[in-house]
Design a protein around this motif. Structure first.
Motif, PDB file in Angstrom:
ATOM      1  N   ALA A  37       0.772  -4.206  -1.176  1.00 40.05           N
ATOM      2  CA  ALA A  37      -0.675  -4.400  -1.170  1.00 40.05           C
ATOM      3  C   ALA A  37      -0.969  -5.869  -0.918  1.00 40.05           C
ATOM      4  CB  ALA A  37      -1.300  -3.942  -2.479  1.00 40.05           C
ATOM      5  N   LEU A  38      -1.901  -6.134  -0.019  1.00 41.82           N
ATOM      6  CA  LEU A  38      -2.265  -7.506   0.339  1.00 41.82           C
ATOM      7  C   LEU A  38      -3.658  -7.828  -0.171  1.00 41.82           C
ATOM      8  CD1 LEU A  38      -0.933  -7.665   4.014  1.00 41.82           C
ATOM      9  CD2 LEU A  38       0.306  -7.999   1.857  1.00 41.82           C
ATOM     10  N   ARG A  39      -3.836  -9.096  -0.579  1.00 45.08           N
ATOM     11  CA  ARG A  39      -5.108  -9.586  -1.093  1.00 45.08           C
ATOM     12  C   ARG A  39      -5.511 -10.829  -0.321  1.00 45.08           C
ATOM     13  NH1 ARG A  39      -2.700  -9.048  -7.281  1.00 45.08           N
ATOM     14  NH2 ARG A  39      -2.589  -6.763  -7.283  1.00 45.08           N
ATOM     15  N   THR A  57      -1.304  -1.583   7.821  1.00 48.58           N
ATOM     16  CA  THR A  57      -0.401  -1.035   6.804  1.00 48.58           C
ATOM     17  C   THR A  57       0.902  -0.569   7.438  1.00 48.58           C
ATOM     18  OG1 THR A  57      -1.333   1.201   6.927  1.00 48.58           O
ATOM     19  CG2 THR A  57      -2.354  -0.339   5.371  1.00 48.58           C
ATOM     20  N   ASP A  58       0.837  -0.138   8.715  1.00 49.14           N
ATOM     21  CA  ASP A  58       2.054   0.279   9.407  1.00 49.14           C
ATOM     22  C   ASP A  58       3.006  -0.903   9.564  1.00 49.14           C
ATOM     23  OD1 ASP A  58       3.377   2.549  10.939  1.00 49.14           O
ATOM     24  OD2 ASP A  58       3.377   0.965  12.468  1.00 49.14           O
ATOM     25  N   ASN A  62       6.880  -1.316   8.250  1.00 49.94           N
ATOM     26  CA  ASN A  62       7.991  -1.766   9.089  1.00 49.94           C
ATOM     27  C   ASN A  62       8.706  -2.960   8.470  1.00 49.94           C
ATOM     28  OD1 ASN A  62       7.270   0.211  10.921  1.00 49.94           O
ATOM     29  ND2 ASN A  62       6.160  -1.193  12.276  1.00 49.94           N
ATOM     30  N   THR A  63       7.948  -3.853   7.859  1.00 53.36           N
ATOM     31  CA  THR A  63       8.537  -5.037   7.236  1.00 53.36           C
ATOM     32  C   THR A  63       9.463  -4.636   6.092  1.00 53.36           C
ATOM     33  OG1 THR A  63       6.523  -6.271   7.774  1.00 53.36           O
ATOM     34  CG2 THR A  63       8.024  -7.266   6.186  1.00 53.36           C
TER      35      THR A  63
END
Length: 297
Positions: A37-39, A57-58, A62-63
């Motif tokens: 989750a990114l903020r 989100t894809d 992948n990361t």
């Protein structure tokens, strides 16, 4: 009155990442469920659909898979730190990242008395968890496990409780006590032997459950949390959640049989839910360490 956008985050939940090490005859396996989750300043994506600052989100998915190969999975805590640091330090405009990881344990198959090099059986014990948060306040790691099912056939009491006109429960000084324990602990350092400390904390909690003459499940949780903090000065707090998995003695008198605490019915619901936080009075501020994303860890 104004209507405003509050806290928000976005990411990819439950990426099933299985990393197999095949660089020797004896293979190794780590089986993970990873949520990211990114903020940051993503308000335009919500308010007007502007995706300029949005890392898909894809891409996050992948990361996770790429890092399983390039960074490896020595421990789920280090894996989470690698991912979170990458998103915060390498991807503008990300300001914070929350990585939640579940790990499913496997044990080697035994063939003709010898452990097999590349075959495993899924272990039916606890699910290990880690939650990593990296943001402007620092790096926060929460270790833990869930679904650790424990039962002892004696050494547990429940008596002297408050009673009113609706109380039917009888006091007991000898009962079965069972739970499916969820435990989380917050570290104050990231320079930790994650594998060793995980095993040590689990061992402490099992020991306290087994050896304490428990007057209540609440008392057992207190002893578990306190013992972990006494053993590990770099653990700031422990959070525990324990459903009381009730076992009721079956009335065998219709069959002219006595039942001196030997045959029980295991009731899955309703159940008492006992929760506690045990912490140091000088514990450093947690920041956003407990702010969940997928809620898996």
């Amino acid at each position: 009155m104004a209507i405003i956008l509050g806290d928000h985050q976005y990411g990819k939940a439950e990426n099933r990442v299985v990393r197999i090490y095949r660089d020797a005859k004896r293979h190794e396996i780590r089986d993970l469920n990873v949520s990211t989750a990114l903020r940051g300043p993503f308000d335009p994506a919500y308010l007007s659909g502007d995706q300029t600052n949005v890392l898909p989100t894809d891409t996050q998915k992948n990361t996770a898979f790429a890092f399983a190969k390039s960074k490896g999975v020595e421990s789920i805590e280090d894996f989470g730190l690698d991912l979170a640091r990458h998103f915060v330090h390498d991807v503008a405009p990300v300001e914070g990242a929350r990585i939640e990881v579940e790990e499913y344990a496997w044990e080697r198959a035994v063939v003709d008395g010898v452990e097999h090099d590349h075959t495993w059986l899924r272990k039916g014990q606890e699910i290990r968890t880690a939650a990593v948060t990296v943001d402007a306040t620092g790096e926060h790691v929460i270790g833990g496990f869930k679904n650790l099912v424990l039962l002892k056939s004696t050494g547990s009491e429940f008596a002297g409780f408050l009673s009113d006109e609706y109380t039917t429960l009888q006091e007991t000084h000898d009962r079965v006590m069972a739970t499916s324990l969820v435990a989380q602990w917050r570290f104050t350092s990231v320079e930790v032997d994650w594998e060793k400390i995980y095993a040590g904390i689990k061992q402490i909690m099992v020991r306290e459950f087994a050896t304490l003459q428990s007057l209540a499940l609440q008392q057992t949780l207190w002893h578990m949390g306190r013992s972990v903090l006494e053993a590990y000065p770099f653990v700031a707090e422990v959070r525990l959640k324990a459903p009381n998995k009730h076992h009721f003695a079956v009335d065998l008198s219709p069959f002219e049989l006595e039942n001196p605490g030997e045959v029980f019915i295991a009731a899955d619901r309703p159940y008492g839910l006992i929760e506690a936080t045990v912490l140091r009075d000088d514990a450093p501020d947690a920041g956003d360490a407990w702010r969940i994303s997928a809620g898996l860890a």
